[in-house]
Scaffold this active site. Structure first.
Site, PDB file in Angstrom:
ATOM      1  N   SER A   1      50.715 -42.594  70.158  1.00  0.00           N
ATOM      2  CA  SER A   1      50.967 -41.990  71.465  1.00  0.00           C
ATOM      3  C   SER A   1      49.744 -41.213  71.925  1.00  0.00           C
ATOM      4  O   SER A   1      48.914 -40.793  71.109  1.00  0.00           O
ATOM      5  CB  SER A   1      52.155 -41.033  71.348  1.00  0.00           C
ATOM      6  OG  SER A   1      52.295 -40.236  72.498  1.00  0.00           O
TER       7      SER A   1
ATOM      8  N   TYR B   1      57.499 -33.927  67.933  1.00  0.00           N
ATOM      9  CA  TYR B   1      57.237 -35.352  68.173  1.00  0.00           C
ATOM     10  C   TYR B   1      55.733 -35.622  68.104  1.00  0.00           C
ATOM     11  O   TYR B   1      55.280 -36.568  67.454  1.00  0.00           O
ATOM     12  CB  TYR B   1      57.787 -35.775  69.533  1.00  0.00           C
ATOM     13  CG  TYR B   1      57.323 -37.136  69.994  1.00  0.00           C
ATOM     14  CD1 TYR B   1      57.901 -38.295  69.485  1.00  0.00           C
ATOM     15  CD2 TYR B   1      56.295 -37.271  70.930  1.00  0.00           C
ATOM     16  CE1 TYR B   1      57.469 -39.555  69.899  1.00  0.00           C
ATOM     17  CE2 TYR B   1      55.866 -38.505  71.359  1.00  0.00           C
ATOM     18  CZ  TYR B   1      56.454 -39.651  70.850  1.00  0.00           C
ATOM     19  OH  TYR B   1      56.013 -40.889  71.260  1.00  0.00           O
TER      20      TYR B   1
END
Length: 242
Positions: free
Chosen positions: A140, A153
């Site tokens: 990500s 996260y």
């Protein structure tokens, strides 16, 4: 590496980025195996693919990882690409004492990091039997900078990023195995809806970038806004000794 005639296993392949990747590679003449937790969603996704198959299971559960790896070995011995795309993410307000921050972080770390290490280890023997193989880890843009909304996260994806670099170094002299890392920014998917995903890029753009990168053996695959950060940081990292 070649981008046709492969057999791909895509976790989280019933929707979002995973399904977009499945469609892209399916259209190019690759055999697709999609995985997800919901049999209903998998069957719906299969209607959008040509001659694909589905294996239901939750890769965050070790027994499912073992079962799925065994099924791949027995029923799909030509498997040569795994795309570790399934993930978990929670809005995690660290200032809220009733937020169960550690519990959310545990689920993220287990799904986004530990389970990928284990599943990769389980499938590596099969991949190494192939003439041309690849592992694609979907990280990500969050690996570069966390924020107050997704701190745990982001940490789980940063862990995956460092594992991917180590995995790539480990097999750097194994010519038939390539290790890719895909860095999506905000993408317009159901998964990212709680964090404003409607403002993100399309999943098909992520799939297109991965396909193009694999065609030219570009192992680092930043997409969209990730390209700006990656262009600044990656030269510094590459200049460090491994």
């Amino acid at each position: 590496m070649k981008t046709t005639g492969n057999t791909l296993f895509i976790s989280g392949g019933s929707a979002g980025i995973g399904l977009a990747i499945a469609k892209k590679f399916n259209a190019a003449g690759n055999k697709i195996i999609i995985n997800g937790r919901s049999e209903e969603r998998l069957q719906s996704a299969l209607k959008e693919l040509n001659n694909a198959v589905a294996i239901q299971g939750d890769l965050s559960i070790q027994a499912d990882r073992v079962r799925i790896a065994e099924e791949l070995k027995n029923n799909h011995p030509d498997l040569n690409i795994i795309i570790n795309n399934a993930g978990a993410a929670f809005m995690n307000d660290l200032s809220d004492q009733n937020n169960h921050a550690a519990e959310k972080a545990y689920q993220e770390i287990n799904t986004n990091y530990i389970s990928i290490i284990d599943f990769t280890a389980l499938t590596l023997p099969l991949l190494l039997q192939q003439d041309d193989a690849a592992i694609v880890n979907v990280s990500s843009i969050a690996v570069f900078r966390s924020n107050q909304y997704l701190p745990t996260y982001s940490a789980s994806k940063a862990a995956l990023h460092h594992y991917t670099q180590g995995l790539r170094d480990t097999f750097s002299e194994t010519a038939q195995l390539n290790v890719y890392e895909l860095y999506p920014p905000l993408v317009n998917t159901e998964f990212s809806e709680p964090i404003g995903g409607a403002n993100g890029i399309s999943p098909s753009e992520v799939a297109d970038e991965l396909f193009a990168a694999m065609e030219k053996n570009q192992f680092e695959v930043p997409v969209g806004d990730s390209k700006k950060i990656h262009a600044l940081i990656n030269p510094l990292i590459e200049g460090m000794s491994h």
